[in-house]
Design a protein around this motif. Sequence first.
Motif, PDB file in Angstrom:
ATOM      1  N   ILE A   1       7.018 -13.961  26.779  1.00 49.89           N
ATOM      2  CA  ILE A   1       6.566 -14.979  25.818  1.00 49.89           C
ATOM      3  C   ILE A   1       5.082 -15.276  26.032  1.00 49.89           C
ATOM      4  O   ILE A   1       4.285 -15.274  25.104  1.00 49.89           O
ATOM      5  CB  ILE A   1       7.387 -16.283  25.957  1.00 49.89           C
ATOM      6  N   LEU A   2       4.707 -15.494  27.297  1.00 45.81           N
ATOM      7  CA  LEU A   2       3.315 -15.834  27.596  1.00 45.81           C
ATOM      8  C   LEU A   2       2.382 -14.708  27.178  1.00 45.81           C
ATOM      9  O   LEU A   2       1.315 -14.942  26.615  1.00 45.81           O
ATOM     10  CB  LEU A   2       3.144 -16.140  29.093  1.00 45.81           C
ATOM     11  N   LYS A   3       2.805 -13.468  27.420  1.00 46.40           N
ATOM     12  CA  LYS A   3       1.919 -12.336  27.137  1.00 46.40           C
ATOM     13  C   LYS A   3       1.906 -11.966  25.664  1.00 46.40           C
ATOM     14  O   LYS A   3       0.837 -11.861  25.056  1.00 46.40           O
ATOM     15  CB  LYS A   3       2.346 -11.124  27.958  1.00 46.40           C
TER      16      LYS A   3
ATOM     17  N   LYS B   1       0.399 -15.306  23.786  1.00 45.04           N
ATOM     18  CA  LYS B   1      -0.851 -14.584  24.109  1.00 45.04           C
ATOM     19  C   LYS B   1      -1.827 -15.455  24.896  1.00 45.04           C
ATOM     20  O   LYS B   1      -2.908 -15.802  24.425  1.00 45.04           O
ATOM     21  CB  LYS B   1      -1.513 -14.071  22.825  1.00 45.04           C
ATOM     22  N   VAL B   2      -1.390 -15.817  26.078  1.00 44.84           N
ATOM     23  CA  VAL B   2      -2.258 -16.671  26.888  1.00 44.84           C
ATOM     24  C   VAL B   2      -3.334 -15.875  27.627  1.00 44.84           C
ATOM     25  O   VAL B   2      -4.280 -16.468  28.145  1.00 44.84           O
ATOM     26  CB  VAL B   2      -1.464 -17.520  27.913  1.00 44.84           C
TER      27      VAL B   2
END
Lengths: 253, 314
Positions: free
Chosen positions: A245-247, A251-252
């Motif tokens: 999810i983050l990547k 897109k953190v």
Amino acid sequence: MKIAVLVKQVVGSESSLDISPDNKWIDESNATFVMNPPDSYAIEEAMNIKEKIGEGEVVIVSMGADSVQKVIREALSKGADRGIHVQTDGTAFIDPLNTAKNIVSALDGENFDLILSGLQSDDTGMGQTGVLVGELLNMSTATLAIETDIDSEHIRVKRELESGWFQWVRLESPASISIQSGINQPRYPSLKGIMGAKKKEIKVVPLSFHETKQQVEKISIPQKSKETEIINTDIDSSVKRIVEILKSEVKVF
Amino acid sequence: MKSLVIIEHKNGVLHRMSREAISGAQKIGGDITALVIGENAESISSELSNFKIEKTIIVNHELVPYYNVDGYKEIIKQVVNTISPDIIITGHTYQARDFMPRISAALDIPFIPDIVELEDSIYIKQVLNSKLNASISSSSDRVLISFQSASFSEEDVIKGSSSSESFDVDLDSSSIKSKSDDPFQESASEVDLESAELIVSVGRGIEKEENKSIAFELAEVIGAEVSASRPVVDAGWLPSSRQVGSSGSTVSPKLYLSLGVSGAIQHVVGMKGSKNILAINKDSDAPIFEIADYAVVGDLLEIVPKLIATLKDS
Ligand SMILES: Cc1cc2nc3c(=O)[nH]c(=O)nc-3n(C[C@H](O)[C@H](O)[C@H](O)COP(=O)(O)OP(=O)(O)OC[C@H]3O[C@@H](n4cnc5c(N)ncnc54)[C@H](O)[C@@H]3O)c2cc1C
Ligand SMILES: Nc1ncnc2c1ncn2[C@@H]1O[C@H](COP(=O)(O)O)[C@@H](O)[C@H]1O
């Protein structure tokens, strides 16, 4: 200075909350009870004021079933002087005006200089009982106090306003003040305090006002307003999904 | 149905939640009167004249140029006794928390606060740490109510035109028992949460002060700021400049990753504008999950250290 602190016993935040068969509250026999967390700040503030002035009395007032004597004792073990228990048969009260009238009548003849309350109870969240009591007793009132400057000569409180603003207010005595959480660091009872509390007086007073003007018709589970992905698996899979999810989704990086 | 909406304003600006209160009053229907008190009342009433309401009542008395709880109580009492509304409405602001209970006790009418929804004289409010809703009815023929922030939308206010009139009150200086100094703000903070793109937020679920290091570590790995719920600040674990919510900052980052935050309304109002909300909480019924895009059910003390390790490896 004679100070009353209003203390409520509420369902704890970790308690199970099973809706009762009549759909009007929760099944309290499965619930765990605690002192309303905001009220511990009011107790601490009362103790601090008494200690600063060097004389006076702190009286704990609680309305509810017999089990509320437990929270009164807890306050007495922190150094409060005596308790008043306004006794109900245990049904949950959602009518703060009724609560306030019963508390006021139990305080008959006491003539407190100061009444402190928590800003809100965790169960019903009415946020008004202390102010109602103040108005009924013709006292001056202030809410959301985040600092107090009180001695036998004057009463000043720093009130929290919205969005990071504050304001000092001077009040005529007697006054009823609701205390904002975080105003102080509530003390723990000492062993000596716990022993001493057993000998302190708790006066039991019956209800005198029975009329209620508001009641719960129904308890329900709130509707979800958003589509939510629920991730409830073993730790490794949860962690893997969060990384994804983050990547790729948020897109953190 | 006759309603009286008590308007809040500061420095000549109408409070957002007063517009929401008008919107809610319009949903209820019937005749709506707005009440504006204080020295800026004229300019506020001209804004209200664009709304579809019956009229605005202006009270500008020298003893109450700005908000004062005793003055408001006296004025509202006199207005209510004259126009006899069935329902008296405000936004659930800090100011409403201060004066509404005074009116309730003075006039012996119930105050049902912080309402999220209503249907035919049934008022719905959150109870038990926002985990359940209670539908409340009243046997009184007059009630005071306040609406929770954003329960009604200010965009939905129906436009129209309305008039205003001033109203004379009979006030005595002896009835004003409290005196306020000017409002002020505390000194500027060390962090700027409001412009942060990514936020890791810690709640009481972090359990111990020393555990906050895992939040800071996670924040460092993804390049986020750390914020907190109020109890974490109250406990002295983090400074108040990091608090999010109605008495702290309002944030709207690209990602709000909350660790052990239950999702009480006073917290949620400060962060619900976030683009993505990922919440980790061990209680599958935690209210935060109602507004989360991603609801991770589990123990943060187990998940977060593994998450940090995995992110560092890749
Ligand atoms: C006038 C007023 C103003 C307020 N202003 C604010 C404000 O600005 N900001 C604010 O935040 N609050 C504010 N509050 C307080 C608010 O009502 C809540 O009490 C507070 O937000 C709760 O904080 P919390 O979620 O950290 O704690 P809790 O409600 O105690 O929740 C802790 C959560 O952590 C979870 N948990 C526990 N252990 C773990 C674990 N190991 N792993 C995962 N999850 C775990 C629990 O399931 C629970 O959901 C205000 C209240 C009032 C009345
Ligand atoms: N039954 C009660 N007994 C004693 N104090 C109470 C009771 N109910 C409310 N209070 C006090 O009033 C405060 C506000 O409660 P409420 O109006 O229920 O949100 C609480 O924090 C208590 O200090």
